[in-house]
Design a protein around this motif. Structure first.
Motif, PDB file in Angstrom:
ATOM      1  N   ALA A  13       0.828  -1.197   0.000  1.00 12.06           N
ATOM      2  CA  ALA A  13       0.000   0.000   0.000  1.00 12.06           C
ATOM      3  C   ALA A  13       0.868   1.255   0.000  1.00 12.06           C
ATOM      4  CB  ALA A  13      -0.927   0.002   1.215  1.00 12.06           C
ATOM      5  N   GLY A  14       1.971   1.217   0.772  1.00 14.26           N
ATOM      6  CA  GLY A  14       2.866   2.363   0.824  1.00 14.26           C
ATOM      7  C   GLY A  14       3.518   2.639  -0.515  1.00 14.26           C
ATOM      8  N   VAL A  15       4.009   1.586  -1.165  1.00 16.22           N
ATOM      9  CA  VAL A  15       4.646   1.733  -2.476  1.00 16.22           C
ATOM     10  C   VAL A  15       3.631   2.212  -3.514  1.00 16.22           C
ATOM     11  CG1 VAL A  15       5.786   0.481  -4.363  1.00 16.22           C
ATOM     12  CG2 VAL A  15       6.438   0.032  -1.985  1.00 16.22           C
ATOM     13  N   ALA A  16       2.363   1.785  -3.332  1.00 18.78           N
ATOM     14  CA  ALA A  16       1.314   2.187  -4.274  1.00 18.78           C
ATOM     15  C   ALA A  16       0.862   3.631  -4.070  1.00 18.78           C
ATOM     16  CB  ALA A  16       0.118   1.244  -4.152  1.00 18.78           C
ATOM     17  N   GLY A  17       1.314   4.255  -2.966  1.00 12.96           N
ATOM     18  CA  GLY A  17       0.994   5.658  -2.744  1.00 12.96           C
ATOM     19  C   GLY A  17      -0.024   5.928  -1.659  1.00 12.96           C
ATOM     20  N   PHE A  18      -0.422   4.898  -0.879  1.00 13.63           N
ATOM     21  CA  PHE A  18      -1.426   5.095   0.165  1.00 13.63           C
ATOM     22  C   PHE A  18      -0.897   5.968   1.304  1.00 13.63           C
ATOM     23  CE2 PHE A  18      -3.864   3.740   3.949  1.00 13.63           C
ATOM     24  CZ  PHE A  18      -5.145   3.986   3.489  1.00 13.63           C
ATOM     25  N   GLY A  19       0.448   6.054   1.412  1.00 17.32           N
ATOM     26  CA  GLY A  19       1.033   6.857   2.487  1.00 17.32           C
ATOM     27  C   GLY A  19       0.569   8.299   2.444  1.00 17.32           C
ATOM     28  N   ALA A  20       0.256   8.805   1.245  1.00 12.58           N
ATOM     29  CA  ALA A  20      -0.197  10.193   1.122  1.00 12.58           C
ATOM     30  C   ALA A  20      -1.507  10.411   1.861  1.00 12.58           C
ATOM     31  CB  ALA A  20      -0.364  10.550  -0.357  1.00 12.58           C
ATOM     32  N   ILE A  21      -2.312   9.361   1.963  1.00 12.06           N
ATOM     33  CA  ILE A  21      -3.602   9.464   2.658  1.00 12.06           C
ATOM     34  C   ILE A  21      -3.392   9.656   4.152  1.00 12.06           C
ATOM     35  CG2 ILE A  21      -5.743   8.242   3.210  1.00 12.06           C
ATOM     36  CD1 ILE A  21      -5.609   6.908   0.504  1.00 12.06           C
ATOM     37  N   THR A  22      -2.423   8.900   4.718  1.00  8.48           N
ATOM     38  CA  THR A  22      -2.158   9.030   6.156  1.00  8.48           C
ATOM     39  C   THR A  22      -1.565  10.392   6.488  1.00  8.48           C
ATOM     40  OG1 THR A  22       0.044   8.019   5.923  1.00  8.48           O
ATOM     41  CG2 THR A  22      -1.811   6.551   6.408  1.00  8.48           C
ATOM     42  N   VAL A  23      -0.854  10.992   5.529  1.00  5.57           N
ATOM     43  CA  VAL A  23      -0.317  12.331   5.745  1.00  5.57           C
ATOM     44  C   VAL A  23      -1.440  13.352   5.706  1.00  5.57           C
ATOM     45  CG1 VAL A  23       1.195  14.113   4.803  1.00  5.57           C
ATOM     46  CG2 VAL A  23       1.942  11.730   4.823  1.00  5.57           C
ATOM     47  N   GLN A  24      -2.395  13.153   4.808  1.00  7.06           N
ATOM     48  CA  GLN A  24      -3.516  14.078   4.660  1.00  7.06           C
ATOM     49  C   GLN A  24      -4.525  13.918   5.796  1.00  7.06           C
ATOM     50  OE1 GLN A  24      -5.434  13.789   0.865  1.00  7.06           O
ATOM     51  NE2 GLN A  24      -6.891  15.451   1.276  1.00  7.06           N
ATOM     52  N   HIS A  80       3.395   3.196  14.632  1.00  8.89           N
ATOM     53  CA  HIS A  80       4.691   3.310  13.977  1.00  8.89           C
ATOM     54  C   HIS A  80       4.780   2.426  12.734  1.00  8.89           C
ATOM     55  CE1 HIS A  80       6.413   5.911  16.989  1.00  8.89           C
ATOM     56  NE2 HIS A  80       6.068   5.071  17.952  1.00  8.89           N
ATOM     57  N   VAL A  81       4.018   1.336  12.723  1.00  5.61           N
ATOM     58  CA  VAL A  81       4.061   0.461  11.556  1.00  5.61           C
ATOM     59  C   VAL A  81       3.495   1.177  10.328  1.00  5.61           C
ATOM     60  CG1 VAL A  81       1.789  -0.656  11.757  1.00  5.61           C
ATOM     61  CG2 VAL A  81       3.703  -1.917  10.794  1.00  5.61           C
ATOM     62  N   TYR A  82       2.523   2.059  10.562  1.00  3.22           N
ATOM     63  CA  TYR A  82       1.956   2.825   9.442  1.00  3.22           C
ATOM     64  C   TYR A  82       2.949   3.875   8.946  1.00  3.22           C
ATOM     65  CZ  TYR A  82      -2.361   0.653  11.011  1.00  3.22           C
ATOM     66  OH  TYR A  82      -3.314  -0.259  11.384  1.00  3.22           O
ATOM     67  N   LEU A  83       3.638   4.507   9.896  1.00  7.14           N
ATOM     68  CA  LEU A  83       4.624   5.513   9.508  1.00  7.14           C
ATOM     69  C   LEU A  83       5.795   4.866   8.774  1.00  7.14           C
ATOM     70  CD1 LEU A  83       4.673   7.689  12.768  1.00  7.14           C
ATOM     71  CD2 LEU A  83       3.517   8.177  10.610  1.00  7.14           C
ATOM     72  N   ASP A  84       6.207   3.678   9.251  1.00  2.00           N
ATOM     73  CA  ASP A  84       7.350   2.994   8.641  1.00  2.00           C
ATOM     74  C   ASP A  84       7.019   2.460   7.254  1.00  2.00           C
ATOM     75  OD1 ASP A  84       8.908   3.514  10.825  1.00  2.00           O
ATOM     76  OD2 ASP A  84       8.696   1.533  11.721  1.00  2.00           O
ATOM     77  N   THR A  85       5.883   1.768   7.150  1.00  2.93           N
ATOM     78  CA  THR A  85       5.555   1.088   5.891  1.00  2.93           C
ATOM     79  C   THR A  85       4.835   1.987   4.892  1.00  2.93           C
ATOM     80  OG1 THR A  85       3.518   0.225   6.901  1.00  2.93           O
ATOM     81  CG2 THR A  85       5.465  -1.192   6.953  1.00  2.93           C
ATOM     82  N   LEU A  86       3.748   2.614   5.333  1.00  2.00           N
ATOM     83  CA  LEU A  86       2.964   3.428   4.412  1.00  2.00           C
ATOM     84  C   LEU A  86       3.677   4.713   4.007  1.00  2.00           C
ATOM     85  CD1 LEU A  86      -0.632   3.128   5.922  1.00  2.00           C
ATOM     86  CD2 LEU A  86       0.333   1.877   3.987  1.00  2.00           C
ATOM     87  N   VAL A  87       4.286   5.376   4.989  1.00  2.00           N
ATOM     88  CA  VAL A  87       4.891   6.682   4.720  1.00  2.00           C
ATOM     89  C   VAL A  87       6.360   6.565   4.309  1.00  2.00           C
ATOM     90  CG1 VAL A  87       5.405   8.968   5.644  1.00  2.00           C
ATOM     91  CG2 VAL A  87       3.289   7.792   6.309  1.00  2.00           C
ATOM     92  N   LEU A  88       7.191   6.009   5.202  1.00  2.87           N
ATOM     93  CA  LEU A  88       8.631   5.989   4.939  1.00  2.87           C
ATOM     94  C   LEU A  88       8.986   5.119   3.731  1.00  2.87           C
ATOM     95  CD1 LEU A  88      11.402   6.904   5.695  1.00  2.87           C
ATOM     96  CD2 LEU A  88      11.540   5.045   7.363  1.00  2.87           C
ATOM     97  N   VAL A  89       8.531   3.863   3.742  1.00  2.47           N
ATOM     98  CA  VAL A  89       8.830   2.975   2.615  1.00  2.47           C
ATOM     99  C   VAL A  89       8.221   3.539   1.341  1.00  2.47           C
ATOM    100  CG1 VAL A  89       8.480   0.679   1.623  1.00  2.47           C
ATOM    101  CG2 VAL A  89       9.036   0.914   4.047  1.00  2.47           C
TER     102      VAL A  89
END
Length: 200
Positions: free
Chosen positions: A54-65, A125-134
């Motif tokens: 999900a992070g590589v696919a770009g879902f991390g932007a959602i957690t930032v928003q 932290h798992v969301y920050l590490d995987t969705l955002v950082l990765v």
């Protein structure tokens, strides 16, 4: 497959999960007791794979928003860690039974997986590490697919190595007192992690 991107993803994924935490402490303890190692390791690895994908696919932007997603996980994670910490401290002051040493299952598979679910999905932290950082680092890779596969491979390698490698420490835990000390250490670690979540 792009080898440099795969290696970069593998090393990043390994660096993010190798530090001792609530999830790793739980897997280590289950590995020492030889309880449901395969299913617990698989659950953690597949969970990581889903989050990394999900992070590589770009879902991390959602957690930032929408940071409230992480905040909800933070509160739930604190409650869960304190509860498990209390349970571990209670276990540390009672007499350990021989059944925890001879390899017979004490914790049912369903309960073990539910605990594993809490350590994995209630950890902000798992969301920050995987969705955002990765997810962010993957944008610099020429092949996001190779990078993602590398990070996922690291999770499968680490969790299974930790679960099955724990048996090497088994001679140290032939005495019930060692289990009491382990439970006490896990309990203290859970409270520390809960406090760390509160401070973050």
């Amino acid at each position: 497959m792009n080898a440099p991107d795969y290696i970069s993803g593998f090393l990043l994924g390994l660096s993010l999960i190798i530090a001792i935490g609530s999830q790793n402490a739980f897997i280590l303890k289950q590995g020492l007791k030889r309880e449901h190692i395969f299913f617990i390791s698989l659950f953690c690895a597949v969970s990581d794979a889903l989050l990394i994908s999900a992070g590589v696919a770009g879902f991390g932007a959602i957690t930032v928003q929408y940071p409230q997603i992480v905040n909800i996980a933070k509160i739930a994670g604190m409650v869960f860690l304190i509860g498990y910490g209390l349970q571990s401290l209670y276990a540390s002051v009672r007499i350990s039974h021989a059944i925890t040493v001879d390899g017979q299952a004490v914790t049912g598979l369903k309960k073990a997986l539910l605990l594993c679910f809490g350590f994995t999905w209630l950890n902000p932290h798992v969301y920050l590490d995987t969705l955002v950082l990765v997810g962010m680092v993957s944008t610099g890779a020429s092949s996001k697919l190779a990078f993602g596969i590398g990070a996922v491979s690291a999770s499968f390698f680490f969790f299974f190595a930790l679960g099955y490698g724990a048996r090497l420490l088994r001679p140290l835990f032939t005495k019930p007192k060692a289990w009491n000390l382990l439970d006490a250490g896990v309990g203290v670690l859970m409270f520390y992690l809960a406090w760390h979540l509160y401070q973050s």
